[in-house]
Design a protein around this motif. Structure first.
Motif, PDB file in Angstrom:
ATOM      1  N   ARG A  68     -33.830  68.818  23.852  1.00 18.43           N
ATOM      2  CA  ARG A  68     -32.977  68.200  22.823  1.00 18.43           C
ATOM      3  C   ARG A  68     -31.605  68.876  22.751  1.00 18.43           C
ATOM      4  N   LEU A  69     -31.544  70.161  23.141  1.00 17.68           N
ATOM      5  CA  LEU A  69     -30.272  70.883  23.181  1.00 17.68           C
ATOM      6  C   LEU A  69     -29.508  70.625  24.480  1.00 17.68           C
ATOM      7  N   ARG A  70     -29.996  69.701  25.308  1.00 20.01           N
ATOM      8  CA  ARG A  70     -29.317  69.247  26.517  1.00 20.01           C
ATOM      9  C   ARG A  70     -29.229  70.316  27.608  1.00 20.01           C
ATOM     10  N   VAL A  71     -30.199  71.217  27.678  1.00 20.55           N
ATOM     11  CA  VAL A  71     -30.200  72.188  28.777  1.00 20.55           C
ATOM     12  C   VAL A  71     -30.530  71.436  30.064  1.00 20.55           C
ATOM     13  N   ARG A 106     -23.435  69.319  30.611  1.00 19.22           N
ATOM     14  CA  ARG A 106     -24.107  70.491  30.125  1.00 19.22           C
ATOM     15  C   ARG A 106     -25.173  70.212  29.065  1.00 19.22           C
ATOM     16  N   SER A 107     -26.049  71.177  28.828  1.00 21.55           N
ATOM     17  CA  SER A 107     -25.760  72.612  28.805  1.00 21.55           C
ATOM     18  C   SER A 107     -26.313  73.353  30.037  1.00 21.55           C
ATOM     19  N   VAL A 108     -25.696  74.516  30.315  1.00 23.72           N
ATOM     20  CA  VAL A 108     -26.098  75.390  31.409  1.00 23.72           C
ATOM     21  C   VAL A 108     -26.692  76.668  30.824  1.00 23.72           C
ATOM     22  N   LEU A 109     -27.771  77.134  31.437  1.00 23.91           N
ATOM     23  CA  LEU A 109     -28.448  78.360  31.005  1.00 23.91           C
ATOM     24  C   LEU A 109     -28.583  79.313  32.176  1.00 23.91           C
ATOM     25  N   PHE A 110     -28.222  80.589  31.971  1.00 26.62           N
ATOM     26  CA  PHE A 110     -28.525  81.614  32.972  1.00 26.62           C
ATOM     27  C   PHE A 110     -29.323  82.723  32.305  1.00 26.62           C
ATOM     28  N   HIS A 111     -30.240  83.317  33.088  1.00 23.16           N
ATOM     29  CA  HIS A 111     -31.119  84.321  32.498  1.00 23.16           C
ATOM     30  C   HIS A 111     -31.653  85.273  33.562  1.00 23.16           C
ATOM     31  N   CYS A 112     -32.159  86.428  33.082  1.00 22.08           N
ATOM     32  CA  CYS A 112     -32.894  87.356  33.943  1.00 22.08           C
ATOM     33  C   CYS A 112     -34.189  87.732  33.229  1.00 22.08           C
TER      34      CYS A 112
END
Length: 354
Positions: free
Chosen positions: A159-162, A243-249
């Protein structure tokens, strides 16, 4: 960062869901001569544990500020003020529209995205640049590991468009704790330490642990894996205009921290603001980190603590490496990450307000 050194952050990831701390969503700038269309020099949204929201603001050249939520006025005041808002209906994320009497407004929310399966999932935007523009919120997110996301979490992210998820972790991390991504989102491996032969042994002293973290930060800048991974992230941000774009580790603090710092610096956010955003991981991860350290003998805890922390000297090592290898941040963007002046201009046009 190889297996031994990553042990601490992998363990921290397992305890991530226990963290409830939520630092301020804030932004500030010190350029008194900017000509931005946005009069706000400061604006914050802070979610309380009781469902309330504390709003604070400062604006130039206007004597009236009105703030709406869900289309209704929930607070108003002069050029500087604060308000506590209660009783808003439940929402995935509560947004507030800051409207000045003169000039362009801002749309802000609390930075933390509350999920059952993460501790350090937050918005990368909501900061003021040195020219008085603001980084849009709801466009770029950063996080710790996604392997513990629940079905409700995944539905919320949808819903947050990730739409795109960049996984900055190594192969063994990805294998042991595979990402869960929202339906329809593209999953992209962007391994920051791919091919690295460093960080093979666990530090034996606190000083060795600090050195390992500093060396890791430098490798993020000048290592082949880091350059390729962060180039992928920037290309993905630029390419995905929907978007949205997500980056993570794993813990969302080191590899993710440099990605966030690079993005904000490229957009013109002041260094002190970038550092504050970087150090916020200490607050978001405090409960998880404290739980880890409390179960370790004192001597071992002293070695682990620098691995669980983010510290100014770690971030500064990244900037120092940029200066040593490239001479300037703009050259790092161009020669290290492949972002030329035209692409940077387009990125700013797309992600900045004002």
């Amino acid at each position: 960062m190889k297996k031994a050194l990553l042990a601490a952050t992998v363990v921290a990831s397992a305890l991530a869901a226990s963290l409830v701390a939520a630092p301020l969503a804030s932004a500030s700038g010190r350029d008194r001569h900017d000509r931005s269309a946005v009069p706000f020099t400061e604006a914050t949204v802070t979610a309380g544990t009781d469902g309330s929201f504390t709003l604070r603001w400062k604006a130039r050249g206007t004597d009236r500020v009105e703030i709406k939520a869900n289309g209704k006025v929930v607070a108003k005041g002069g050029s500087q003020g604060s308000a506590v808002v209660k009783g808003l209906p439940a929402a995935d994320r509560q947004w507030f529209d800051f409207k000045p009497g003169r000039g362009q407004g801002l749309r802000l929310a609390d930075r933390l995205i509350k999920l059952d399966g993460t501790a350090n999932f937050r918005d990368a935007g909501g900061y003021r640049t040195s020219t008085g523009q603001w980084v849009r919120m709801g466009e770029i997110y950063r996080s710790d590991a996604l392997d513990k996301l629940t079905e409700n979490d995944l539905a919320k992210l949808q819903r947050l468009r990730v739409r795109t998820v960049f996984d900055l972790r190594m192969e063994d991390e990805r294998t042991k704790a595979a990402d869960k991504v929202p339906a329809g989102a593209a999953y992209v491996v962007a391994d920051v330490f791919a091919g690295s032969g460093s960080f093979q042994t666990m530090p034996r002293t606190p000083d060795e642990a600090v050195k390992a973290m500093v060396d890791a930060e430098r490798a993020m800048v000048s290592g082949a894996g880091g350059k390729k991974a962060y180039s992928q992230v920037f290309e993905g941000i630029e390419r995905d205009r929907a978007r949205s774009v997500l980056f993570h580790c794993t813990a969302g603090k080191d590899r993710t921290g440099w990605a966030g710092a690079t993005l904000l610096t490229a957009l013109g956010v002041p260094r002190e603001t970038v550092e504050a955003d970087y150090l916020a991981s200490n607050d978001y991860r405090k409960a998880a980190n404290d739980a880890i350290l409390s179960h370790l003998p004192a001597q071992q805890a002293a070695v682990y603590k620098p691995l669980l922390d983010v510290r100014p000297e770690y971030l500064n090592a990244g900037y120092d490496e940029v200066e040593a290898k490239y001479g300037s941040f703009d050259r790092y963007l161009k020669d290290g990450l492949g972002i030329d002046a035209r692409e940077l201009k387009e990125l700013k046009k797309d992600l900045l307000v004002g």
